[in-house]
Enzyme design. Structure first.
Site, PDB file in Angstrom:
ATOM      1  N   TYR A 159     -67.401   2.343   2.510  1.00 40.22           N
ATOM      2  CA  TYR A 159     -67.717   3.408   1.557  1.00 40.22           C
ATOM      3  C   TYR A 159     -66.438   3.992   0.960  1.00 40.22           C
ATOM      4  O   TYR A 159     -66.318   4.151  -0.261  1.00 40.22           O
ATOM      5  CB  TYR A 159     -68.523   4.488   2.266  1.00 40.22           C
ATOM      6  CG  TYR A 159     -68.882   5.679   1.412  1.00 40.22           C
ATOM      7  CD1 TYR A 159     -69.957   5.622   0.532  1.00 40.22           C
ATOM      8  CD2 TYR A 159     -68.161   6.868   1.497  1.00 40.22           C
ATOM      9  CE1 TYR A 159     -70.299   6.720  -0.258  1.00 40.22           C
ATOM     10  CE2 TYR A 159     -68.493   7.964   0.719  1.00 40.22           C
ATOM     11  CZ  TYR A 159     -69.553   7.887  -0.154  1.00 40.22           C
ATOM     12  OH  TYR A 159     -69.887   8.972  -0.929  1.00 40.22           O
ATOM     13  N   ALA A 161     -63.489   2.640   0.762  1.00 39.31           N
ATOM     14  CA  ALA A 161     -62.845   1.649  -0.090  1.00 39.31           C
ATOM     15  C   ALA A 161     -63.538   1.554  -1.449  1.00 39.31           C
ATOM     16  O   ALA A 161     -62.879   1.447  -2.498  1.00 39.31           O
ATOM     17  CB  ALA A 161     -62.852   0.288   0.602  1.00 39.31           C
TER      18      ALA A 161
END
Length: 253
Positions: A159, A161
């Site tokens: 998430y 990233a």
């Protein structure tokens, strides 16, 4: 003279992930400010509830069940908008998923799913709607990122990233679409929605609030008002920017 940079009462805006949480709050906030709202989500029933509430505020609303991780679905939905309303002024990329899991327990398939919805989906919607904005000579895109993009998130590397990618994507897209279309990013922190409660108890949330300088959890309308600002005339000279809406829990440089 038609404002190139600002949302007008005659304009239409697409909001993705509009069935609940921040997306619902954004849709309700915009309902009294534009002529048309196009609301997308994968959850049909709550999406219709959001639409009903927006119509009660005077907006014309079109809804469609769309998974923004699926290119064909977006293409079909954009064609429907063109047939019904023509080009849209604004896009609010808000849809996202956050399945909690550690890096070591995650799978390639899950990472691909998160990145497909949270990042590739933003690219796809922008790629398909921005040409209409360029033709019209005006438009604005607001991407919803996350404080996790800057500080990381346990059980959420995929998430975090994806949201870091949204922040970077915003900058490049802003450069490519300027000066006709502005592109900015809103990064919420802990918000009073169902999403954090998947993994947090009310006691956990109360404890987290102790680390928020403003002393409270964020509300969907806190984010919605900033989205409205980015779409409006007061942000006519702002593009490629990311702003945190987190009560000071993370102070962006």
């Amino acid at each position: 003279m038609v404002s190139r940079s600002s949302l007008l009462s005659t304009d239409a805006v697409v909001v993705t992930g509009a069935a609940q949480g921040l997306g619902r709050g954004i849709a309700l906030h915009l309902a009294g400010r534009c002529a048309g709202l196009i609301l997308w989500d994968v959850l049909a029933s709550p999406l219709e509830k959001t639409a009903e509430d927006c119509r009660a505020r005077g907006a014309r609303v079109l809804t469609r069940v769309v998974d923004i991780g699926e290119e064909k679905q977006i293409h079909t939905a954009v064609e429907a908008i063109s047939a019904e309303l023509g080009d849209v002024f604004g896009l609010v990329n808000n849809a996202g998923i956050f399945p909690r899991i550690s890096v070591l327990n995650s799978t390639t398939e899950l990472w691909e799913k998160v990145l497909r919805v949270n990042l590739l989906g933003y690219y796809l919607t922008a790629r398909m709607l921005a040409p209409g904005m360029l033709r019209a000579g005006r438009g604005a895109i607001v991407n919803v990122g996350s404080t996790a993009a800057f500080r990381g998130h346990p059980q959420g590397a995929h998430y975090a990233a994806s949201k870091a990618g949204v922040v970077s994507f915003t900058k490049t897209l802003a450069l490519e679409l300027a000066p006709t279309v502005r592109v900015n990013c809103v990064n919420p922190g802990l918000s009073d929605t169902a999403q954090p409660r998947i993994a947090m108890s009310e006691d956990d949330i109360c404890e987290a609030i102790q680390n928020i300088p403003m002393g409270r959890i964020g509300q969907p309308d806190d984010v919605a008002r900033v989205v409205g600002f980015f779409l409006g005339p007061d942000a006519s000279f702002i593009t490629g920017q990311s702003i945190g809406v987190n009560g000071g829990a993370w102070m962006m440089p």
